[in-house]
Design a protein around this motif. Sequence first.
Motif, PDB file in Angstrom:
ATOM      1  N   ALA A  80     -18.011  -9.041 -20.545  1.00 15.82           N
ATOM      2  CA  ALA A  80     -17.879  -9.427 -21.952  1.00 15.82           C
ATOM      3  C   ALA A  80     -17.014  -8.430 -22.715  1.00 15.82           C
ATOM      4  O   ALA A  80     -16.171  -8.820 -23.532  1.00 15.82           O
ATOM      5  CB  ALA A  80     -19.261  -9.538 -22.581  1.00 15.82           C
ATOM      6  N   ARG A  81     -17.207  -7.150 -22.451  1.00 16.36           N
ATOM      7  CA  ARG A  81     -16.393  -6.129 -23.123  1.00 16.36           C
ATOM      8  C   ARG A  81     -14.916  -6.268 -22.769  1.00 16.36           C
ATOM      9  O   ARG A  81     -14.044  -5.981 -23.586  1.00 16.36           O
ATOM     10  CB  ARG A  81     -16.883  -4.738 -22.751  1.00 16.36           C
ATOM     11  CG  ARG A  81     -18.129  -4.298 -23.503  1.00 16.36           C
ATOM     12  CD  ARG A  81     -18.441  -2.842 -23.216  1.00 16.36           C
ATOM     13  NE  ARG A  81     -19.525  -2.353 -24.040  1.00 16.36           N
ATOM     14  CZ  ARG A  81     -19.979  -1.103 -24.003  1.00 16.36           C
ATOM     15  NH1 ARG A  81     -19.444  -0.226 -23.159  1.00 16.36           N
ATOM     16  NH2 ARG A  81     -20.969  -0.727 -24.794  1.00 16.36           N
ATOM     17  N   ALA A  82     -14.636  -6.696 -21.553  1.00 14.19           N
ATOM     18  CA  ALA A  82     -13.244  -6.866 -21.128  1.00 14.19           C
ATOM     19  C   ALA A  82     -12.609  -8.112 -21.720  1.00 14.19           C
ATOM     20  O   ALA A  82     -11.383  -8.268 -21.662  1.00 14.19           O
ATOM     21  CB  ALA A  82     -13.161  -6.905 -19.603  1.00 14.19           C
ATOM     22  N   GLY A  83     -13.430  -9.026 -22.259  1.00 11.45           N
ATOM     23  CA  GLY A  83     -12.879 -10.187 -22.947  1.00 11.45           C
ATOM     24  C   GLY A  83     -13.215 -11.537 -22.365  1.00 11.45           C
ATOM     25  O   GLY A  83     -12.674 -12.551 -22.815  1.00 11.45           O
ATOM     26  N   ALA A  84     -14.129 -11.593 -21.393  1.00 13.57           N
ATOM     27  CA  ALA A  84     -14.527 -12.879 -20.821  1.00 13.57           C
ATOM     28  C   ALA A  84     -15.678 -13.483 -21.615  1.00 13.57           C
ATOM     29  O   ALA A  84     -16.451 -12.764 -22.263  1.00 13.57           O
ATOM     30  CB  ALA A  84     -14.944 -12.708 -19.366  1.00 13.57           C
ATOM     31  N   ARG A  85     -15.795 -14.779 -21.567  1.00  9.50           N
ATOM     32  CA  ARG A  85     -17.009 -15.434 -22.045  1.00  9.50           C
ATOM     33  C   ARG A  85     -17.990 -15.472 -20.877  1.00  9.50           C
ATOM     34  O   ARG A  85     -17.644 -15.950 -19.800  1.00  9.50           O
ATOM     35  CB  ARG A  85     -16.706 -16.848 -22.539  1.00  9.50           C
ATOM     36  CG  ARG A  85     -17.887 -17.474 -23.284  1.00  9.50           C
ATOM     37  CD  ARG A  85     -17.523 -18.776 -23.958  1.00  9.50           C
ATOM     38  NE  ARG A  85     -17.591 -19.889 -23.052  1.00  9.50           N
ATOM     39  CZ  ARG A  85     -16.571 -20.663 -22.720  1.00  9.50           C
ATOM     40  NH1 ARG A  85     -15.369 -20.411 -23.199  1.00  9.50           N
ATOM     41  NH2 ARG A  85     -16.724 -21.685 -21.892  1.00  9.50           N
ATOM     42  N   VAL A  86     -19.182 -14.971 -21.085  1.00  5.93           N
ATOM     43  CA  VAL A  86     -20.139 -14.806 -19.992  1.00  5.93           C
ATOM     44  C   VAL A  86     -21.311 -15.774 -20.175  1.00  5.93           C
ATOM     45  O   VAL A  86     -21.865 -15.892 -21.270  1.00  5.93           O
ATOM     46  CB  VAL A  86     -20.668 -13.354 -19.933  1.00  5.93           C
ATOM     47  CG1 VAL A  86     -21.661 -13.195 -18.787  1.00  5.93           C
ATOM     48  CG2 VAL A  86     -19.501 -12.376 -19.767  1.00  5.93           C
ATOM     49  N   HIS A  87     -21.656 -16.438 -19.072  1.00  4.86           N
ATOM     50  CA  HIS A  87     -22.828 -17.312 -19.045  1.00  4.86           C
ATOM     51  C   HIS A  87     -23.749 -16.869 -17.913  1.00  4.86           C
ATOM     52  O   HIS A  87     -23.282 -16.605 -16.800  1.00  4.86           O
ATOM     53  CB  HIS A  87     -22.427 -18.767 -18.795  1.00  4.86           C
ATOM     54  CG  HIS A  87     -21.680 -19.402 -19.918  1.00  4.86           C
ATOM     55  ND1 HIS A  87     -22.302 -20.057 -20.954  1.00  4.86           N
ATOM     56  CD2 HIS A  87     -20.345 -19.482 -20.171  1.00  4.86           C
ATOM     57  CE1 HIS A  87     -21.387 -20.520 -21.802  1.00  4.86           C
ATOM     58  NE2 HIS A  87     -20.196 -20.181 -21.337  1.00  4.86           N
ATOM     59  N   ALA A  88     -25.034 -16.795 -18.205  1.00  2.00           N
ATOM     60  CA  ALA A  88     -26.014 -16.540 -17.155  1.00  2.00           C
ATOM     61  C   ALA A  88     -26.222 -17.824 -16.368  1.00  2.00           C
ATOM     62  O   ALA A  88     -26.460 -18.898 -16.948  1.00  2.00           O
ATOM     63  CB  ALA A  88     -27.333 -16.063 -17.752  1.00  2.00           C
ATOM     64  N   GLN A  89     -26.137 -17.752 -15.068  1.00  2.00           N
ATOM     65  CA  GLN A  89     -26.204 -18.932 -14.211  1.00  2.00           C
ATOM     66  C   GLN A  89     -27.427 -19.794 -14.504  1.00  2.00           C
ATOM     67  O   GLN A  89     -27.334 -21.019 -14.629  1.00  2.00           O
ATOM     68  CB  GLN A  89     -26.223 -18.466 -12.752  1.00  2.00           C
ATOM     69  CG  GLN A  89     -26.432 -19.550 -11.723  1.00  2.00           C
ATOM     70  CD  GLN A  89     -26.435 -18.986 -10.312  1.00  2.00           C
ATOM     71  OE1 GLN A  89     -25.458 -18.375  -9.894  1.00  2.00           O
ATOM     72  NE2 GLN A  89     -27.532 -19.157  -9.593  1.00  2.00           N
ATOM     73  N   ASP A  90     -28.602 -19.171 -14.637  1.00  2.00           N
ATOM     74  CA  ASP A  90     -29.839 -19.943 -14.774  1.00  2.00           C
ATOM     75  C   ASP A  90     -30.031 -20.520 -16.170  1.00  2.00           C
ATOM     76  O   ASP A  90     -30.949 -21.328 -16.378  1.00  2.00           O
ATOM     77  CB  ASP A  90     -31.044 -19.075 -14.400  1.00  2.00           C
ATOM     78  CG  ASP A  90     -31.068 -18.736 -12.911  1.00  2.00           C
ATOM     79  OD1 ASP A  90     -30.436 -19.468 -12.125  1.00  2.00           O
ATOM     80  OD2 ASP A  90     -31.711 -17.740 -12.538  1.00  2.00           O
ATOM     81  N   GLU A  91     -29.180 -20.123 -17.126  1.00  2.00           N
ATOM     82  CA  GLU A  91     -29.288 -20.673 -18.476  1.00  2.00           C
ATOM     83  C   GLU A  91     -28.404 -21.899 -18.670  1.00  2.00           C
ATOM     84  O   GLU A  91     -28.451 -22.536 -19.723  1.00  2.00           O
ATOM     85  CB  GLU A  91     -28.941 -19.596 -19.507  1.00  2.00           C
ATOM     86  CG  GLU A  91     -29.968 -18.461 -19.528  1.00  2.00           C
ATOM     87  CD  GLU A  91     -29.598 -17.349 -20.495  1.00  2.00           C
ATOM     88  OE1 GLU A  91     -28.572 -17.502 -21.208  1.00  2.00           O
ATOM     89  OE2 GLU A  91     -30.312 -16.332 -20.531  1.00  2.00           O
ATOM     90  N   ILE A  92     -27.623 -22.237 -17.670  1.00  2.00           N
ATOM     91  CA  ILE A  92     -26.792 -23.438 -17.712  1.00  2.00           C
ATOM     92  C   ILE A  92     -27.586 -24.595 -17.129  1.00  2.00           C
ATOM     93  O   ILE A  92     -28.175 -24.481 -16.054  1.00  2.00           O
ATOM     94  CB  ILE A  92     -25.487 -23.235 -16.917  1.00  2.00           C
ATOM     95  CG1 ILE A  92     -24.727 -22.007 -17.420  1.00  2.00           C
ATOM     96  CG2 ILE A  92     -24.618 -24.482 -16.997  1.00  2.00           C
ATOM     97  CD1 ILE A  92     -23.573 -21.601 -16.521  1.00  2.00           C
TER      98      ILE A  92
END
Length: 308
Positions: A80-92
């Motif tokens: 996230a700090r590097a600039g990606a949008r992050v999703h936790a696998q189990d929250e999808i």
Amino acid sequence: MLPEVHGWLRRRTSSAGDWPVRDLVAAKGETTVSVVLPARDERETVGEIVGVIRRELAPLVDELVVIDSRSTDDTARVAARAGARVHAQDEILPQLKPMDGKGEALWKSLAVTSGDVLVFADADIRNFRASFILGVLGPLLADPSVMYTKGCYDRPLHGTPNGGGRVTELVARPLINLHWPELAGFVQPLAGEYAGRRSALERVPFLTGYAVELGLLIDLLELAGLDGFAQVDLGSREHAPQCTEALGRMSSQIMLAAWSRLERQGRITAAAAPSLRLSQFRRGPEGHEVLVRDIGIGERPPMITVSA
């Protein structure tokens, strides 16, 4: 090798250098591009990879997503700090019972991205280069008849230029040549760097774990035919090698993937279900100890069949 595979190799193989970013930006038009990095405990490399993509491919990549696959380190924070949008696998798609492994992360990425074309890349690559993305993306942006592009490369290991890829050479390639000879032209059938059109990826199932790459090749072959594939030479790829025990578990999942597709295609009739546990040995203080591992794989249905 089949004559049609020789012909495909001539027509559909290129090099990453054939696809400079300025040409792909021009060819992109209205096509949207999503880059997906599945990651588990990859804090040492994921930030650098995200940074390279953001710095060098900003005009080309519309969204950059990291799927955090139950990391126990701070992979998600670094990404996230590097600039990606992050999703936790189990929250999808939380209404679904969770499954394990890389294939699950890739399948779920279809639900949280919007690109017409998806590019997948492993998050453990050392000395990552933007050409890994450009290469697999190029044929898809240049030719509407291409549905799926697979990267190939040398895999250095312990000073040997092609010492890596042991599961490929000992398990995947023999299975492919025996049962799906149309796919025998893929140099790295298990490569983690590949791209496909959403319209194709949403119409095939995804096997979980390490079975996902072989499953996609076989299922997309049925959907698009060999000429819907392209292959791009990405040069050399470095990542941390896995131990022999881990390679044994990976090999077992590849074999289960092949078994499932042969059964589905009516080419074998199973007298009994294959074992989903692998017994391995490790020397301990009192001799060899038996380690029993679960190597079962699951399968997600085509995303197009899953309601929002």
